[in-house]
Design a protein around this motif. Sequence first.
Motif, short mmCIF file in Angstrom:
data_model
loop_
_atom_site.label_atom_id
_atom_site.label_comp_id
_atom_site.label_asym_id
_atom_site.label_seq_id
_atom_site.Cartn_x
_atom_site.Cartn_y
_atom_site.Cartn_z
N LYS A 250 23.06 -71.98 23.87
CA LYS A 250 22.12 -73.06 24.30
C LYS A 250 21.57 -73.03 26.11
CE LYS A 250 23.30 -75.70 20.30
NZ LYS A 250 24.61 -76.58 20.01
N LEU B 237 29.39 -71.32 23.27
CA LEU B 237 28.81 -72.42 24.10
C LEU B 237 29.60 -72.96 24.92
CD1 LEU B 237 28.44 -73.84 19.92
CD2 LEU B 237 27.20 -74.23 21.77
N MET C 109 28.20 -73.14 28.82
CA MET C 109 29.05 -74.71 30.44
C MET C 109 29.65 -74.41 31.50
SD MET C 109 30.54 -78.12 28.67
CE MET C 109 32.13 -77.80 28.77
N LYS D 219 20.40 -76.15 28.09
CA LYS D 219 20.99 -76.74 28.57
C LYS D 219 22.13 -77.27 29.71
CE LYS D 219 23.60 -79.14 25.39
NZ LYS D 219 24.27 -79.56 24.29
N TYR D 220 21.76 -76.09 30.80
CA TYR D 220 22.20 -75.66 31.88
C TYR D 220 21.67 -74.68 33.25
CZ TYR D 220 25.97 -76.90 28.08
OH TYR D 220 26.88 -76.78 27.41
#
Lengths: 82, 501
Positions: free
Chosen positions: B259, B230, B234, B262-263
């Motif tokens: 995830k 995670l 990021m 999300k980026y």
Amino acid sequence: MNIETVQAEIKEYVLETIVQGDSVVINNDTPLISSGIIDSISTLKMVEFLEGKYQIEFEPHEVDRENLDSVEMIAAFVLSKK
Amino acid sequence: MIASKKLLHHFIEQIIQENGQSIYIKTASHSFSYQQVFDLAKKYQKILESNGIQKQDRIVIYASKNMSSIAVMIASSLCGAIYVPISSINPASRAIQIIDEATPRFIVCDKECGTALQSSGRELNIVCSDDEMDLCLLKPSAELLVFDEEIAFILFTSGSTGTPKGVVISHEAAIVFIEWAANEFGITGSDVISSIAPFNFDLSVFDIYVTAMSGATLLLYSENETKNALLMAMRLSEDKASTIYATPTFYAALANYGKLHKYDYACLKNVLFAGEVFHLENFAKLLQYWPHRNYANLYGPTETNVCTFFKVDVAHMNYLNFPIGLACPYASFLLLSADDKVIESTDVEGELVVAGASVFNQYWKDEDKTSAAFYRDAKHQRYYRTGDIVYRNKEGAYVYVARKDRMIKKNGYRIEPSEIEKIVVSYPKVSNAVVLFSKEKNILICFVESVEVIDNDIFNIRVFCQNHLPLYMLPDKFVVLFSMPQTSSGKVDLQALKNML
């Protein structure tokens, strides 16, 4: 939501999904990550489980042994996010 | 004959002449220019020299991944010394095994690793200390070692005799790979390259030196950070990574848990992987988030560094598995049958043996193991026996099939089961131990032979292993047996144990 219930649910998850009948004894204060009982992939799986079950979302830096190293730490952290 | 006299620190000197202020290393909290890193390396060099470092002395670096470790590597090159990186994920007892093998003149450690060594009874004679690192002088070792090459570093890897073995790599062997890789993947000064692998893992040679050669920027991620998909999802986005070189396990964790949706990864160009087979279902997931990137499968054991590569054609994903690909320009191969006959035809399986400039010099202080590791052809050319069974397909690409021996690859880590077995057997009530790997479940299972061991002991054996092995080598499961199944010739029946998985 009371803490004992959450602890019991988390313990059940760890025993059934991660430890899978190995002869490791898991108490509420047994170190999970620092002892290698839960490896990094299992930690991520568990975070996914916790997010789904308790409708919470982890910040990336929170996925850490500082927060998740034992059943009681995980339960306390989950409740702090509610 | 014009011999290549290039050494690893020359790359940094070159960049400093061009633009010393450009950023070499970025961590979560700091950025360091090439000039800053080099100045620290020069400072270390002075201290090492004033404490009597000799050419080809070893310098052990036992620390979490930090900028100072890289400065020590450069200092080592400046002194003509040999560095030996030990990841901080190793418990002190395994680090001490490696230290005793490497007989270094210096140990450079961060505070945590230094404390761990001291708790294990090692006295540290600290000659210099800064915020990150302690430089500790050891009594000079009497042995004088003569190499016919300039040796850069020794990477210790799991050994089949139960103790880690040192793979001795020359500057020339490292540089031939670095120059090829920088060119093949079009790395320039504007690239931002991630450092995911620990420094004792050969993937880090790409990270540290392809970056330095190109004047690019290295994103230094700690052991803790890289375990957290995670966080890495990021950081790789925020840090604008352009080239990533990591294990398929790392990418699978990113794709499954990071995830990634999300980026934004607009800067990402090269996605390189090595160390194990990339399962296609995980690859397909990654491809959903990161289409249109240069994907390449790089192959080679620590002993040869990368010796084949395969560029994935993402428009035509009709692979059963990715081939390991074609030979790098500096490598040449033979395929050997079980009785060492050269196999010429395609589609026939054999052991891959490798010659060329990137191949290691020797195993550290182990002539027997070194000579057993090489095949010599009629012209006495040395080829390293990889232990990997492969075949050549109709397109001329090599395809990996299986291991010839018991070596295990788990999550990209190279594990010799005998290293774990040796530890388990040293536990009092245990008479024998066999470690097997279940590919389906991705777990290590340790069969423990004992007439006395009870459940409570299993817990203690686990803790015992934890104190002597890095966590990635810790068995996931222990099975106690009164006696090991045996074959008719009286050996442990591995097949019978496999049937119990």
